[in-house]
Design an enzyme around this catalytic site. Structure first.
Site, mmCIF file in Angstrom:
data_model
loop_
_atom_site.group_PDB
_atom_site.id
_atom_site.type_symbol
_atom_site.label_atom_id
_atom_site.label_comp_id
_atom_site.label_asym_id
_atom_site.label_seq_id
_atom_site.Cartn_x
_atom_site.Cartn_y
_atom_site.Cartn_z
ATOM 1 N N SER A 130 72.789 13.010 -16.754
ATOM 2 C CA SER A 130 72.535 11.538 -16.815
ATOM 3 C C SER A 130 73.638 10.600 -17.117
ATOM 4 O O SER A 130 73.778 9.484 -17.177
ATOM 5 C CB SER A 130 71.592 11.425 -18.136
ATOM 6 O OG SER A 130 72.390 11.901 -19.286
ATOM 7 N N LYS A 157 74.223 9.717 -24.744
ATOM 8 C CA LYS A 157 73.908 8.399 -23.859
ATOM 9 C C LYS A 157 74.816 7.141 -24.442
ATOM 10 O O LYS A 157 75.577 7.509 -25.629
ATOM 11 C CB LYS A 157 72.612 8.073 -24.293
ATOM 12 C CG LYS A 157 71.290 9.130 -23.609
ATOM 13 C CD LYS A 157 71.278 9.235 -22.357
ATOM 14 C CE LYS A 157 70.262 9.797 -21.654
ATOM 15 N NZ LYS A 157 70.833 11.435 -21.821
#
Length: 212
Positions: A128, A171
């Site tokens: 990601s 993230k």
């Protein structure tokens, strides 16, 4: 500053410790540097300790440790700090972080030495964060902190998924009106919106076996 004779003693101690794994006797030191009096050798060792070039453990015989200052005086490179590898974190949907007692370590990069003592390393699983070069299998250096500014790349823990146990992810962090947005750096993935989040640390460096 230590005299030349004292530096000779320091170097002999260093060489014998490397060769045998333990320091030489006072008599061996005297023979190596041309001193017949053990009291004179003791005096030089005491002055080396006073200068901060070595440390003696008074509770143990022959327990002498050369300090980082002593290594610099001998021109020996300092031992780099080490950062513990403590587990696994996902670069995907949050998963339960796999934590363990550190048995592996990475040397601290010179540009992160200012954070020494406040760092840990996590292995990354998932894709990601590939747009900013964090790939599956990479390891990230994380500075311990419990806060983040919008846009920081963080290791975040949330209880919004699974069975309510803490689950962690890497993230980009954003605090918005009534929620937190954990933004991937992968154009094929949607952001993760959560109500509850804890910041474990900020990602400040990257390690990759294939190029490091």
């Amino acid at each position: 500053m230590a005299e030349t004779k004292q530096l000779g003693i320091l170097r002999f101690i260093y060489e014998k410790q490397n060769e045998k794994g333990y320091p030489p006797t006072v008599r061996e030191i005297g023979e190596a540097v041309g001193l017949s009096s053990t009291s004179t050798v003791h005096g030089h060792i005491d002055r080396l300790e006073k200068h901060g070039l070595l440390h003696k453990d008074p509770t143990k015989p022959r327990a002498i440790e050369i300090t980082e200052k002593g290594l610099r005086a001998l021109g020996v490179p300092e031992t780099p700090g080490k950062v513990p590898i403590i587990g696994l974190v996902t670069a995907g949907m949050p998963i339960l972080a796999v934590e363990q007692a550190a048995t592996e370590f990475l040397p601290i990069p010179s540009d992160l030495e200012r954070f020494d003592g406040d760092l840990f390393v996590l292995r990354v699983s998932g894709t990601s964060m590939i747009n900013i070069g964090i790939l599956d299998g990479d390891m990230v250096f994380v500075r311990k902190q419990d806060y983040a500014d919008n846009g920081d790349i963080v290791v975040a823990m949330t209880t919004d998924f699974g069975n309510g146990e803490g689950e962690a992810t890497v993230k980009r962090f954003f605090k918005e009106s009534n929620h937190y947005r954990l933004q991937p750096e992968n154009d094929t993935m949607a952001p993760i919106i959560v109500k509850n989040v804890s910041i474990l640390g900020k990602v400040v460096g990257l390690y990759r076996n294939s190029i490091y």
